[in-house]
Write an enzyme that holds these catalytic residues in place. Structure first.
Site, mmCIF file in Angstrom:
data_model
loop_
_atom_site.group_PDB
_atom_site.id
_atom_site.type_symbol
_atom_site.label_atom_id
_atom_site.label_comp_id
_atom_site.label_asym_id
_atom_site.label_seq_id
_atom_site.Cartn_x
_atom_site.Cartn_y
_atom_site.Cartn_z
ATOM 1 N N GLU A 96 0.836 -1.186 0.000
ATOM 2 C CA GLU A 96 0.000 0.000 0.000
ATOM 3 C C GLU A 96 0.874 1.240 0.000
ATOM 4 O O GLU A 96 1.933 1.272 0.624
ATOM 5 C CB GLU A 96 -0.873 -0.008 1.246
ATOM 6 C CG GLU A 96 -1.669 -1.289 1.298
ATOM 7 C CD GLU A 96 -2.833 -1.220 2.229
ATOM 8 O OE1 GLU A 96 -2.757 -0.486 3.228
ATOM 9 O OE2 GLU A 96 -3.827 -1.898 1.950
ATOM 10 N N CYS A 142 3.166 8.314 1.391
ATOM 11 C CA CYS A 142 3.687 7.366 2.377
ATOM 12 C C CYS A 142 4.034 6.066 1.644
ATOM 13 O O CYS A 142 3.189 5.469 0.994
ATOM 14 C CB CYS A 142 2.643 7.132 3.465
ATOM 15 S SG CYS A 142 3.195 5.982 4.727
ATOM 16 N N CYS A 149 5.427 -6.985 7.390
ATOM 17 C CA CYS A 149 6.468 -6.510 8.308
ATOM 18 C C CYS A 149 6.745 -7.577 9.360
ATOM 19 O O CYS A 149 5.843 -8.281 9.802
ATOM 20 C CB CYS A 149 6.036 -5.222 8.994
ATOM 21 S SG CYS A 149 7.369 -4.489 9.976
ATOM 22 N N CYS A 153 4.853 -4.971 15.962
ATOM 23 C CA CYS A 153 4.333 -3.997 16.921
ATOM 24 C C CYS A 153 2.864 -4.358 17.192
ATOM 25 O O CYS A 153 2.099 -4.601 16.256
ATOM 26 C CB CYS A 153 4.432 -2.585 16.358
ATOM 27 S SG CYS A 153 6.122 -2.124 15.964
ATOM 28 N N CYS A 156 -0.272 -2.521 15.486
ATOM 29 C CA CYS A 156 -0.164 -2.238 14.047
ATOM 30 C C CYS A 156 -0.784 -3.365 13.223
ATOM 31 O O CYS A 156 -0.469 -4.532 13.413
ATOM 32 C CB CYS A 156 1.300 -2.079 13.670
ATOM 33 S SG CYS A 156 1.567 -1.943 11.898
ATOM 34 N N CYS A 372 -1.856 5.743 10.009
ATOM 35 C CA CYS A 372 -0.692 5.062 10.576
ATOM 36 C C CYS A 372 -1.067 3.732 11.212
ATOM 37 O O CYS A 372 -2.000 3.653 11.994
ATOM 38 C CB CYS A 372 -0.077 5.918 11.666
ATOM 39 S SG CYS A 372 1.192 6.969 11.047
#
Ligand code: SF4
Length: 387
Positions: A96, A142, A149, A153, A156, A372
């Site tokens: 994305e 962005c 990933c 976290c 997220c 975010c």
């Protein structure tokens, strides 16, 4: 590993392309023509490179050379003007990339001191062509650095994907080229900021990320101070990054005020704890007027107390730093909730009283899962039109 096109032009540096041009027995000025076509005109195929003779275009096609511009699979348009792009690569993987007219409200530290203000770090530049026509005077893209990933976290959505693979330099720079083409804008004429804060941890794909940065500066025309990279705290790479001749500004995703809390929220803190992270930040060679941005996602009742704010102030004491506060952007599968505005304001107040510039960032594109920590290749969204 990646099935990226073997003979893609996008991703090649000037010197790499110059060697190929020589190999093809072509005059050296073809290098500049190819760079211009790929990075500035952003053509989609070799056949479209009108500065090359037809015979050379045919020869390149025969050799299997392609441009390698990634395709836009879907667009989700937010009520606030943010566009979340699903960008697909040759092997079918996708990431994305988010377009935020009027910057990102500083949410991701796009280089503006006060997210909502049009006066950015560059002072009062005239409004630009694309902006005048569209009602915005700057925009932020962005950019993702990995498919998924590995950092995990806990707040997220991207973490839920795990990591599928690293992106190549061509795929990182290619996202920017694809969005610039779609939005019909061009840096440096149009005021475009880049934040490397999309899917993935750029410092776990360091070489490709840095090559993409150089391509974006030297060939696409994005100014270095208009770029910011965010790391979750890969300490050895923070040291390397400080030694780079060309580099974006540095943001560190902090999110907790002590080791116990940070290890819970960001398991990588076990390896690189706050002592190591803050030592790397303190040693980081800052340029004139540059500050390190610390991002802090506020989770209701978890890391958002006045005591937490005092601990953050203590960690940052004496540093040239600023803090971006982001109230959690909620999402399915995330166990935390968004704090009330008064708690966010109180946290900010403690930092400000300690002399640390702190900004509350307005979320962008929450309705389309573009804010975010929300990038998860979410395709089914009831309210947002996919174009
Ligand atoms: S916040 Fe960034 S580093 Fe952490 S899991 Fe999400 S994408 Fe990875």
């Amino acid at each position: 590993m990646a099935n990226v096109p073997q003979n893609a032009l996008l991703g090649l540096s000037r010197s790499e392309l110059a060697s190929l041009v020589e190999e093809w027995g072509e005059p050296s000025y073809r290098t500049s023509q190819l760079l211009e076509a790929v990075y500035r005109q952003r053509v989609e195929s070799v056949e479209q490179i009108s500065t090359l003779p037809l015979s050379l275009r045919a020869k390149l096609v025969e050799l299997g050379v392609c441009v390698g511009l990634p395709g836009i699979e879907k667009r989700f348009v937010s009520l606030d003007g943010t566009v979340r792009y699903l960008i697909a690569f040759a092997d079918g993987q996708s990431v994305e990339t988010v377009w935020m007219p009027e910057g990102d409200g500083g949410e991701a530290g796009d280089g503006t001191e006060a997210g909502d203000s049009a006066s950015s770090a560059d002072g009062d530049r005239p409004h630009l062509v694309g902006g005048q026509n569209r009602g915005w005077d700057r925009a932020t893209i962005c950019v993702s650095s990995q498919v998924g990933c590995a950092v995990d976290c806990q707040f997220c959505l991207t973490a839920l994907l795990g990591v599928k693979r690293n992106l190549t330099a061509g795929e990182i720079a290619g996202q920017v080229c694809a969005v610039l083409k779609d939005q019909k804008v061009s840096p440096p004429q149009d005021r475009i900021n880049l934040v490397f804060m999309g899917m993935g941890e750029p410092f776990l794909n360091y070489e490709n990320f840095m090559k993409a940065v150089r391509l974006l500066v030297e060939e696409v025309g994005v100014a270095e101070p208009r770029m910011t990279v965010s790391t979750a705290g890969i300490v050895p790479r923070i040291h390397d990054f400080g030694q780079e001749a060309v580099r974006p500004k540095l943001a560190i995703s902090l999110n907790a005020s002590n080791d116990a809390a940070r290890t819970q929220l960001m398991p990588l803190n076990r390896k690189w704890d706050l002592e190591k992270l803050m030592a790397a930040a303190r040693e980081f060679p800052l340029r004139n007027r540059e500050r390190i941005t610390f991002e802090y996602v506020l989770l209701d009742g978890v890391n958002d107390s006045a005591e937490n704010a005092r601990e953050v102030a203590e960690l940052l004491r004496g540093m040239r730093a600023k803090v971006n506060l982001i109230a959690l952007n909620p999402g399915p599968g995330i166990q935390f909730s968004t704090p009330a505005e008064v708690r966010v304001a109180a946290f900010q107040q403690v930092l400000m009283e300690a002399g640390i510039p702190a900004f509350v960032r307005r979320p962008r594109g929450r309705d389309i899962f573009a804010a975010c920590g929300q990038l998860k290749r979410t395709v089914e969204i009831a309210t947002a039109p996919a174009v």
